[in-house]
Design a protein around this motif. Structure first.
Motif, PDB file in Angstrom:
ATOM      1  N   SER A 150       0.886  -1.151   0.024  1.00  0.00           N
ATOM      2  CA  SER A 150       0.135  -0.086   0.052  1.00  0.00           C
ATOM      3  C   SER A 150       1.015   1.364   0.188  1.00  0.00           C
ATOM      4  CB  SER A 150      -0.703   0.021   1.320  1.00  0.00           C
ATOM      5  OG  SER A 150      -0.215   0.099   2.452  1.00  0.00           O
ATOM      6  N   ARG A 151       0.351   2.264  -0.308  1.00  0.00           N
ATOM      7  CA  ARG A 151       0.949   3.470  -0.473  1.00  0.00           C
ATOM      8  C   ARG A 151       0.477   4.134   0.976  1.00  0.00           C
ATOM      9  NH1 ARG A 151       3.708   4.320  -4.976  1.00  0.00           N
ATOM     10  NH2 ARG A 151       2.751   3.561  -6.770  1.00  0.00           N
ATOM     11  N   TYR A 152       1.197   4.595   2.094  1.00  0.00           N
ATOM     12  CA  TYR A 152       0.677   4.575   3.274  1.00  0.00           C
ATOM     13  C   TYR A 152       1.448   5.952   3.955  1.00  0.00           C
ATOM     14  CZ  TYR A 152      -1.162   3.818   7.970  1.00  0.00           C
ATOM     15  OH  TYR A 152      -1.769   3.763   9.138  1.00  0.00           O
ATOM     16  N   ILE A 161       9.956  -0.503  -9.922  1.00  0.00           N
ATOM     17  CA  ILE A 161      10.451  -0.470 -11.407  1.00  0.00           C
ATOM     18  C   ILE A 161      11.136   0.629 -11.903  1.00  0.00           C
ATOM     19  CG2 ILE A 161       8.286  -2.396 -12.048  1.00  0.00           C
ATOM     20  CD1 ILE A 161       6.878   0.207 -13.136  1.00  0.00           C
ATOM     21  N   ASP A 162      10.921   1.839 -10.966  1.00  0.00           N
ATOM     22  CA  ASP A 162      11.534   3.155 -11.450  1.00  0.00           C
ATOM     23  C   ASP A 162      12.620   3.192 -11.454  1.00  0.00           C
ATOM     24  OD1 ASP A 162       8.590   3.733 -11.609  1.00  0.00           O
ATOM     25  OD2 ASP A 162       8.596   4.838  -9.697  1.00  0.00           O
ATOM     26  N   ASN A 163      13.466   2.271 -10.686  1.00  0.00           N
ATOM     27  CA  ASN A 163      15.038   2.109 -10.487  1.00  0.00           C
ATOM     28  C   ASN A 163      15.537   3.580 -10.084  1.00  0.00           C
ATOM     29  OD1 ASN A 163      17.441   0.762 -10.348  1.00  0.00           O
ATOM     30  ND2 ASN A 163      17.552   1.073 -12.804  1.00  0.00           N
ATOM     31  N   MET A 202       5.703   3.870 -17.973  1.00  0.00           N
ATOM     32  CA  MET A 202       5.924   4.121 -16.250  1.00  0.00           C
ATOM     33  C   MET A 202       7.222   4.818 -16.014  1.00  0.00           C
ATOM     34  SD  MET A 202       3.646   1.737 -14.004  1.00  0.00           S
ATOM     35  CE  MET A 202       2.011   1.848 -13.897  1.00  0.00           C
ATOM     36  N   GLY A 203       7.439   5.097 -14.657  1.00  0.00           N
ATOM     37  CA  GLY A 203       8.712   5.676 -14.350  1.00  0.00           C
ATOM     38  C   GLY A 203       8.641   6.630 -13.406  1.00  0.00           C
ATOM     39  N   ARG A 204       7.550   7.333 -13.386  1.00  0.00           N
ATOM     40  CA  ARG A 204       6.977   8.288 -12.461  1.00  0.00           C
ATOM     41  C   ARG A 204       8.131   9.384 -12.621  1.00  0.00           C
ATOM     42  NH1 ARG A 204       4.775   8.398  -6.593  1.00  0.00           N
ATOM     43  NH2 ARG A 204       4.368   6.342  -7.033  1.00  0.00           N
ATOM     44  N   LYS A 247       7.899   9.088 -21.802  1.00  0.00           N
ATOM     45  CA  LYS A 247       7.648   8.779 -20.066  1.00  0.00           C
ATOM     46  C   LYS A 247       6.322   9.517 -19.532  1.00  0.00           C
ATOM     47  CE  LYS A 247       9.604  11.006 -16.627  1.00  0.00           C
ATOM     48  NZ  LYS A 247       8.584  11.270 -15.893  1.00  0.00           N
ATOM     49  N   GLU A 248       5.535   8.721 -18.728  1.00  0.00           N
ATOM     50  CA  GLU A 248       4.499   9.352 -17.840  1.00  0.00           C
ATOM     51  C   GLU A 248       4.767  10.543 -17.218  1.00  0.00           C
ATOM     52  OE1 GLU A 248       3.019   6.805 -14.807  1.00  0.00           O
ATOM     53  OE2 GLU A 248       4.797   6.546 -14.069  1.00  0.00           O
ATOM     54  N   LYS A 249       3.995  11.316 -17.079  1.00  0.00           N
ATOM     55  CA  LYS A 249       3.922  12.519 -16.172  1.00  0.00           C
ATOM     56  C   LYS A 249       4.673  13.895 -16.711  1.00  0.00           C
ATOM     57  CE  LYS A 249       3.537   9.741 -11.816  1.00  0.00           C
ATOM     58  NZ  LYS A 249       2.018  10.083 -11.857  1.00  0.00           N
ATOM     59  N   GLY A 282       2.166   1.052 -19.380  1.00  0.00           N
ATOM     60  CA  GLY A 282       1.776   1.167 -17.863  1.00  0.00           C
ATOM     61  C   GLY A 282       1.783  -0.193 -17.095  1.00  0.00           C
ATOM     62  N   TYR A 283       0.538  -0.712 -16.531  1.00  0.00           N
ATOM     63  CA  TYR A 283       0.479  -1.650 -15.753  1.00  0.00           C
ATOM     64  C   TYR A 283       1.073  -2.898 -16.219  1.00  0.00           C
ATOM     65  CZ  TYR A 283      -1.466   1.496 -12.478  1.00  0.00           C
ATOM     66  OH  TYR A 283      -1.481   2.651 -11.560  1.00  0.00           O
ATOM     67  N   LEU A 284       1.134  -3.081 -17.564  1.00  0.00           N
ATOM     68  CA  LEU A 284       1.956  -4.240 -18.124  1.00  0.00           C
ATOM     69  C   LEU A 284       3.294  -4.347 -17.587  1.00  0.00           C
ATOM     70  CD1 LEU A 284       0.666  -4.167 -21.685  1.00  0.00           C
ATOM     71  CD2 LEU A 284      -0.100  -5.746 -20.031  1.00  0.00           C
ATOM     72  N   GLN A 285       3.946  -3.327 -17.300  1.00  0.00           N
ATOM     73  CA  GLN A 285       5.175  -3.073 -16.836  1.00  0.00           C
ATOM     74  C   GLN A 285       5.308  -3.671 -15.244  1.00  0.00           C
ATOM     75  OE1 GLN A 285       5.948   1.056 -18.339  1.00  0.00           O
ATOM     76  NE2 GLN A 285       7.574  -0.041 -19.131  1.00  0.00           N
ATOM     77  N   ARG A 286       4.436  -3.043 -14.339  1.00  0.00           N
ATOM     78  CA  ARG A 286       4.553  -3.399 -13.081  1.00  0.00           C
ATOM     79  C   ARG A 286       3.798  -4.782 -12.846  1.00  0.00           C
ATOM     80  NH1 ARG A 286       2.262   1.179  -9.350  1.00  0.00           N
ATOM     81  NH2 ARG A 286       0.948  -0.441  -8.472  1.00  0.00           N
ATOM     82  N   GLY A 287       3.097  -5.443 -13.719  1.00  0.00           N
ATOM     83  CA  GLY A 287       2.539  -6.563 -13.575  1.00  0.00           C
ATOM     84  C   GLY A 287       2.832  -7.506 -14.419  1.00  0.00           C
TER      85      GLY A 287
HETATM   86  O1  F6P Z   1       6.346   3.637  -8.514  1.00  0.00           O
HETATM   87  C1  F6P Z   1       6.074   2.627  -9.363  1.00  0.00           C
HETATM   88  C2  F6P Z   1       4.950   3.270 -10.239  1.00  0.00           C
HETATM   89  O2  F6P Z   1       4.377   2.074 -10.759  1.00  0.00           O
HETATM   90  C3  F6P Z   1       5.357   4.230 -11.216  1.00  0.00           C
HETATM   91  O3  F6P Z   1       6.101   3.988 -12.360  1.00  0.00           O
HETATM   92  C4  F6P Z   1       3.859   4.769 -11.530  1.00  0.00           C
HETATM   93  O4  F6P Z   1       4.132   6.262 -11.576  1.00  0.00           O
HETATM   94  C5  F6P Z   1       3.155   4.583 -10.036  1.00  0.00           C
HETATM   95  O5  F6P Z   1       3.941   3.758  -9.432  1.00  0.00           O
HETATM   96  C6  F6P Z   1       1.896   4.387 -10.512  1.00  0.00           C
HETATM   97  O6  F6P Z   1       1.229   4.239  -9.177  1.00  0.00           O
HETATM   98  P1  F6P Z   1      -0.303   3.913  -8.882  1.00  0.00           P
HETATM   99  O7  F6P Z   1      -0.364   2.482  -8.875  1.00  0.00           O
HETATM  100  O8  F6P Z   1      -0.773   4.539  -7.491  1.00  0.00           O
HETATM  101  O9  F6P Z   1      -0.988   4.265 -10.284  1.00  0.00           O
END
Ligand code: F6P
Length: 288
Positions: free
Chosen positions: A66-68, A119-121, A162-164, A213-215, A239-244
């Protein structure tokens, strides 16, 4: 020994493998469900090794995250601290924010180790953080498996990765795919230059791949700015294909390596550190 593990912030492919490999060595492994939130609320569960084994090659976080941001507030922190102090070792997986949380626990007497997993490294001092290879792989896969179709119709595709606030994923995807243009910061928003590239590709009956890059800019706005040129522009959010994304072989290997190193540190009772890939092939132990 009673070990506590928690994942914090965005999950990263490799987290499950890390927990599986680390927990093989101990009988008493617990986890704070949903990271610092669970630590504060006392939602701490015993890890069933046979369950984590089932997902050891999968992305996501079996123990949830979680983000907390509340953890920065004293009243919540103190509750979490009380729970963490019940364990012989607390292992925190996450990014920069989670590292700060781990440092705060260390300064208040917890036997803590932090492992970069984002993932942002973008964890300071770490050349590699868990999840990055998979995130890049997924970006490359998406470009390589869609561009042939875009070339057929000379279309342009804006690939949002992604990458924030960190350009590393975008840069790596750009390099590995030989894409036509990279928008990794606002200064890359050179519309006439981009339109020229698109036009030249069209003359050769080719499509154009642009990694964004996002954002940086809203994709519809970017699309509208470029649409001025008579071409068809598509947006593909990676996007989420990267994190998941399913962890790559290298990801799993790296998760094993860092889990084994973390195990050695716990056994030797060395705490209060970040355990990180200082170089791609070198694990360093640095004070939090
Ligand atoms: O920090 C990891 C990350 O996947 C970033 O690349 C992205 O900006 C962010 O989390 C997305 O977060 P959320 O799950 O809150 O949409």
């Amino acid at each position: 020994m009673k070990i506590l593990v928690l994942c914090s912030g965005g999950d990263a492919p490799g987290m499950n493998r890390f927990i599986y490999t680390l927990s093989k060595n101990f009988d008493d492994v617990y986890y704070a469900y949903k990271g610092f939130k669970g630590l504060v609320e006392g939602d701490i569960r015993k890890l069933d090794h046979s369950e984590i084994e089932k997902v050891k090659d999968e992305a996501g976080a079996y123990i949830r995250s979680s983000r907390y941001p509340e953890f920065k507030e004293k009243k919540y922190f103190l509750k979490g601290l009380k729970n963490a102090l019940k364990f012989d070792a607390t292992i925190v997986l996450g990014g920069n924010g989670s590292q700060k949380g781990a440092k705060e626990l260390k300064e208040n007497g917890v036997n803590v180790l932090f492992v970069p997993a984002t993932i942002d490294n973008d964890v300071e001092g770490a050349e590699y953080s868990m999840g990055f290879d998979t995130a890049v792989y997924q970006g490359v896969y998406t470009v390589e498996n869609s561009m042939p179709s875009f070339h057929t119709f000379s279309k342009t595709c804006l690939y949002k990765v992604m990458g924030r606030y960190c350009p590393k994923i975008a840069e790596a995807v750009f390099e590995k795919t030989n894409a036509d243009y990279l928008i990794a910061s606002e200064s890359d928003l050179k519309y006439s230059k981009i339109k020229k590239i698109i036009k030249e590709n069209e003359k050769k009956d080719k499509g154009t791949a642009i990694i964004v890059k996002e954002k940086i800019i809203d994709m519809d706005e970017l699309k509208n700015k470029l649409e001025a040129y008579p071409t068809q522009i598509r947006v593909q959010t990676v996007g989420y294909l990267q994190r998941g994304g399913k962890p790559t072989k290298m990801e799993l290997k790296k998760a094993d390596q860092i889990a084994n190193q973390t195990y050695k540190l716990i056994k030797a009772q060395i705490f209060g550190n970040s355990v990180m890939f200082e170089k791609i092939e070198k694990i360093a132990v640095k004070p939090l």
